[in-house]
Design a protein around this motif. Structure first.
Motif, short mmCIF file in Angstrom:
data_model
loop_
_atom_site.label_atom_id
_atom_site.label_comp_id
_atom_site.label_asym_id
_atom_site.label_seq_id
_atom_site.Cartn_x
_atom_site.Cartn_y
_atom_site.Cartn_z
N ILE A 108 0.85 -1.19 0.00
CA ILE A 108 0.00 0.00 0.00
C ILE A 108 0.88 1.24 0.00
CG2 ILE A 108 -1.71 1.32 1.29
CD1 ILE A 108 -2.73 -1.36 2.41
N THR A 109 0.65 2.12 -0.95
CA THR A 109 1.47 3.32 -1.11
C THR A 109 0.75 4.52 -0.51
OG1 THR A 109 2.39 2.42 -3.14
CG2 THR A 109 2.63 4.79 -2.78
N ARG A 110 1.52 5.34 0.19
CA ARG A 110 0.96 6.52 0.84
C ARG A 110 1.71 7.77 0.40
NH1 ARG A 110 -0.21 4.37 6.51
NH2 ARG A 110 -2.22 3.36 6.19
N HIS A 111 0.98 8.87 0.30
CA HIS A 111 1.60 10.17 0.09
C HIS A 111 2.10 10.66 1.45
CE1 HIS A 111 -0.12 10.50 -3.97
NE2 HIS A 111 -1.17 9.92 -3.43
N THR A 112 3.34 11.03 1.54
CA THR A 112 3.89 11.48 2.82
C THR A 112 4.97 12.52 2.58
OG1 THR A 112 4.93 10.76 4.88
CG2 THR A 112 5.60 9.63 2.88
N ARG A 113 5.11 13.42 3.53
CA ARG A 113 6.15 14.43 3.44
C ARG A 113 7.06 14.35 4.67
NH1 ARG A 113 6.42 18.14 -0.21
NH2 ARG A 113 7.47 19.62 1.17
N ASP A 114 7.18 13.16 5.20
CA ASP A 114 8.12 12.98 6.28
C ASP A 114 8.74 11.59 6.18
OD1 ASP A 114 6.00 11.41 7.04
OD2 ASP A 114 6.10 11.98 9.15
N LEU A 115 9.76 11.38 6.95
CA LEU A 115 10.47 10.11 6.98
C LEU A 115 10.63 9.73 8.44
CD1 LEU A 115 12.17 7.92 5.47
CD2 LEU A 115 14.14 9.44 5.75
N ASP A 116 10.23 8.52 8.81
CA ASP A 116 10.31 8.07 10.20
C ASP A 116 11.55 7.20 10.39
OD1 ASP A 116 7.93 9.34 10.73
OD2 ASP A 116 6.71 7.54 10.62
N ILE A 117 12.42 7.66 11.30
CA ILE A 117 13.63 6.92 11.64
C ILE A 117 13.50 6.47 13.10
CG2 ILE A 117 16.12 7.03 11.92
CD1 ILE A 117 15.28 7.25 9.03
N PHE A 118 13.66 5.17 13.33
CA PHE A 118 13.55 4.62 14.68
C PHE A 118 14.95 4.35 15.24
CE2 PHE A 118 9.41 4.24 13.02
CZ PHE A 118 8.52 4.13 14.09
N ILE A 119 15.18 4.81 16.47
CA ILE A 119 16.49 4.69 17.11
C ILE A 119 16.29 4.36 18.59
CG2 ILE A 119 17.58 6.34 15.54
CD1 ILE A 119 17.35 8.44 17.81
N ARG A 120 17.34 3.92 19.24
CA ARG A 120 17.32 3.80 20.70
C ARG A 120 17.43 5.19 21.31
NH1 ARG A 120 21.01 0.00 18.87
NH2 ARG A 120 20.54 -2.21 19.25
N ARG A 121 16.83 5.37 22.47
CA ARG A 121 16.90 6.69 23.14
C ARG A 121 18.34 7.07 23.44
NH1 ARG A 121 17.94 10.82 24.40
NH2 ARG A 121 16.95 12.31 25.83
N THR A 122 19.15 6.10 23.82
CA THR A 122 20.55 6.40 24.16
C THR A 122 21.37 6.82 22.94
OG1 THR A 122 21.04 4.03 23.93
CG2 THR A 122 20.59 4.85 26.15
N ASP A 123 20.83 6.61 21.74
CA ASP A 123 21.56 6.97 20.52
C ASP A 123 21.14 8.34 19.97
OD1 ASP A 123 23.11 4.67 20.45
OD2 ASP A 123 21.61 3.54 19.33
N PHE A 124 20.19 9.01 20.63
CA PHE A 124 19.75 10.30 20.10
C PHE A 124 20.89 11.32 20.09
CE2 PHE A 124 18.06 14.60 20.50
CZ PHE A 124 17.18 14.64 19.43
N GLU A 125 21.64 11.42 21.18
CA GLU A 125 22.71 12.40 21.26
C GLU A 125 23.84 12.11 20.27
OE1 GLU A 125 21.05 11.30 23.91
OE2 GLU A 125 20.13 13.22 24.47
#
Length: 274
Positions: free
Chosen positions: A50-67
């Motif tokens: 299923i294809t969706r129109h989107t203007r963002d990209l979701d990246i999933f990370i561990r909280r400890t890797d945010f910094e």
């Protein structure tokens, strides 16, 4: 594990500058060596077609890797902002943005090592990446039941496409004490696709309905708790603020602090304006 797949895009390819932005950030993340996963519309398309129109990209990370990720991006001129400290950061390019997600808005679906152990290889905008496992997508989407957004159809489509390949025991473990939420979606799946009910193992339905039977015949909890806030950050505020019920999101019941819920609640009106 599925083999690597071809480039994932939305139905309407993004403008060249947006695609270049996505590709640059994905390349930078690969170069940083910090693990990350692509989710959202790209992963949903991978599993369901299923294809969706989107203007963002979701990246999933561990909280400890945010910094560490923020620092790697900052060196190349991209600023990552910790929008909601309990689950989400953002990288902006004008009105386009990339979400850096390390939990869910209700604090339940925290990104941990298991997400990465079961990730699937893919190629997004010409960059080799890994995408979120279908099981964890179902888990994180299952609690989204706002007035303006309900992800139940996404879950139904994921089960329809992947049901016979899902790790059902991992799903049961993920939902843990919130198994009623999973059961509600499985009941709706059988309603939406009567001829595909077999894609949910009978043993899973038997286990969950037995839990329901046992719980229904047992005494109700003594404490006045509202778990509805795990499903909607707005629609159960009256129960918390006026009726005095204990907020199921807040420790020790949930994973959020009172400060987290206050920030998350204050953002409701701001979101409506956008």
């Amino acid at each position: 594990m599925d083999a690597a797949i071809s480039i994932l895009r939305t139905a309407e390819n993004p403008e060249p500058e947006v695609e270049a932005f996505y590709r640059e950030v994905l390349d930078l993340l690969n170069e940083s060596g910090v693990p990350f996963l692509v989710g959202g519309a790209y992963a949903f398309n991978r599993y369901t077609g299923i294809t969706r129109h989107t203007r963002d990209l979701d990246i999933f990370i561990r909280r400890t890797d945010f910094e560490p990720i923020s620092e790697a991006l900052r060196r190349e001129g991209h600023e990552a902002v910790l929008t909601f400290p309990h689950w989400l950061g953002k990288i902006h390019l004008d009105d386009v943005y990339i979400d850096l997600i390390f939990s869910s808005g209700n604090g339940v679906a925290e990104v941990d090592d298991i997400w990465f152990e079961h990730a699937v290889d893919a190629n997004v905008h010409g960059v080799n990446v890994k995408i979120c496992p279908a099981e964890e997508m179902i888990w994180s989407k299952a609690f989204i039941m706002e007035r303006e957004r309900f992800d139940g159809a996404d879950i139904i489509h994921l089960i329809h496409a992947r049901g016979e390949r899902l790790d059902w025991q991992r799903l049961l473990h993920r939902f843990g004490p919130h198994w009623r939420v999973l059961l509600s979606h499985l009941v709706l799946f059988g309603f939406a696709y009567p001829a595909a009910r077999h894609r949910v193992p009978a043993a899973v339905m038997d286990e969950l309905t037995e839990r329901l039977r046992m719980e229904t015949s047992s005494a109700s909890p003594e404490h006045s708790i509202c778990l509805g806030t795990l499903l909607s950050r707005e629609q159960y505020l009256k129960d918390i603020e006026q009726e005095g019920l204990q907020d199921g999101r807040v420790t020790p019941l949930g994973n959020m602090t009172p400060e987290d819920t206050a920030i998350w609640t204050q953002a409701i009106e701001a979101n409506k304006k956008h």
